[in-house]
Design an enzyme around this catalytic site. Structure first.
Site, mmCIF file in Angstrom:
data_model
loop_
_atom_site.group_PDB
_atom_site.id
_atom_site.type_symbol
_atom_site.label_atom_id
_atom_site.label_comp_id
_atom_site.label_asym_id
_atom_site.label_seq_id
_atom_site.Cartn_x
_atom_site.Cartn_y
_atom_site.Cartn_z
ATOM 1 N N ASP A 107 -5.479 -0.405 -1.967
ATOM 2 C CA ASP A 107 -6.239 -1.151 -3.011
ATOM 3 C C ASP A 107 -7.592 -1.728 -2.490
ATOM 4 O O ASP A 107 -7.792 -1.618 -1.236
ATOM 5 C CB ASP A 107 -5.499 -2.374 -3.252
ATOM 6 C CG ASP A 107 -5.344 -3.517 -2.164
ATOM 7 O OD1 ASP A 107 -4.830 -2.970 -0.903
ATOM 8 O OD2 ASP A 107 -5.833 -4.454 -2.334
ATOM 9 N N PHE A 148 -14.451 3.036 2.622
ATOM 10 C CA PHE A 148 -13.380 2.326 2.109
ATOM 11 C C PHE A 148 -12.638 3.386 1.129
ATOM 12 O O PHE A 148 -13.126 3.518 0.311
ATOM 13 C CB PHE A 148 -13.912 0.879 1.577
ATOM 14 C CG PHE A 148 -12.756 -0.033 1.474
ATOM 15 C CD1 PHE A 148 -12.303 -0.877 2.511
ATOM 16 C CD2 PHE A 148 -11.976 -0.026 0.266
ATOM 17 C CE1 PHE A 148 -11.222 -1.648 2.457
ATOM 18 C CE2 PHE A 148 -10.663 -0.769 0.056
ATOM 19 C CZ PHE A 148 -10.427 -1.921 1.377
ATOM 20 N N GLU A 169 3.643 4.477 5.607
ATOM 21 C CA GLU A 169 2.484 3.770 5.676
ATOM 22 C C GLU A 169 1.400 4.211 5.006
ATOM 23 O O GLU A 169 1.462 5.540 4.769
ATOM 24 C CB GLU A 169 1.996 3.270 6.987
ATOM 25 C CG GLU A 169 0.716 2.135 7.265
ATOM 26 C CD GLU A 169 0.812 1.107 6.466
ATOM 27 O OE1 GLU A 169 1.206 0.962 5.451
ATOM 28 O OE2 GLU A 169 0.322 0.045 7.300
ATOM 29 N N ASP A 211 -5.560 2.688 10.270
ATOM 30 C CA ASP A 211 -6.900 2.029 10.385
ATOM 31 C C ASP A 211 -7.128 1.894 11.828
ATOM 32 O O ASP A 211 -7.215 2.771 12.777
ATOM 33 C CB ASP A 211 -7.181 1.162 9.290
ATOM 34 C CG ASP A 211 -8.613 0.755 9.214
ATOM 35 O OD1 ASP A 211 -9.594 1.688 9.607
ATOM 36 O OD2 ASP A 211 -9.079 -0.240 8.805
ATOM 37 N N GLY A 233 0.807 -1.500 0.082
ATOM 38 C CA GLY A 233 0.030 0.056 -0.009
ATOM 39 C C GLY A 233 0.736 1.276 -0.065
ATOM 40 O O GLY A 233 0.354 2.343 -0.607
#
Ligand code: IMP
Ligand code: MG
Length: 178
Positions: A157, A150, A97, A101, A43
């Protein structure tokens, strides 16, 4: 691909401008410190590559890959899939990063790297989704806060797709609620 996006949160231009700001903060702090950048695959790949070109100091670049178990009983358990090849003992470390979350991934990584004797650890995250935090951890440098949706694009992704979108957006629910 673009039709699957509900809303663009941050355009390519907005992201690039924010990266300039973050990079100039890091450049002031890290002169003569020779840190190791630890990028969290996959990511953070896009963010990391765009960031390091803006960092004006000597650094090493390395990466890790992690995965989290989601078996219902052990939520928050993180596993290292690909380790560093750099010795970080007594080195300043900057973890890059894509998003914080729940915070479990970064908590795991910070503990791992502390255990290996890192001199200091800063967390630099493109995005922060504070609504979902479970672990007690915050980033030192954050690009943008995002709502509890999301998010895809700019490295993030869904099922391996959308990483190459040059902006950050909310994925339509219809794409994953099938
Ligand atoms: P955490 O351990 O829950 O903080 O999050 C770990 C990883 O979950 C992040 O590095 C992302 O790869 C992924 N993730 C969390 N939220 C999102 C999202 O909204 N879109 C895409 N990936 C996400
Ligand atoms: Mg990740």
């Amino acid at each position: 691909m673009n039709n699957d996006i509900e809303q663009v949160l941050f355009s390519q231009q907005q992201v690039e401008q924010r990266l300039d700001e973050l990079a100039s903060e890091l450049t002031s702090k890290y002169q003569d410190q020779f840190p190791v950048i630890v990028s969290v695959m996959t990511g953070a790949a896009v963010f990391t590559v765009d960031m390091i070109k803006r960092l004006n100091f000597k650094l090493n670049l390395d990466y890790v890959d992690v995965s989290s178990y989601a078996d219902g009983t052990q939520s928050g358990k993180v596993r290292l899939i690909k380790d560093l090849s750099t010795d970080i003992k007594d080195r300043p470390v900057i973890i890059m990063e894509d998003i914080i979350d729940t915070g479990h991934t970064l908590k795991f990584l910070v503990e791992l790297l502390k255990g290996r004797g890192a001199k200091s650890i800063d967390i630099c995250a493109l995005l922060d989704k504070p609504a979902r935090r479970e672990a007690k951890i915050e980033a030192d440098y954050v690009g943008f806060k995002v709502p509890n949706e999301f998010i895809v694009g700019y490295g993030l992704d869904y099922s391996g797709i959308y990483r190459n979108l040059p902006y950050v957006g909310i994925l339509k629910r219809a794409v994953y609620e099938k």
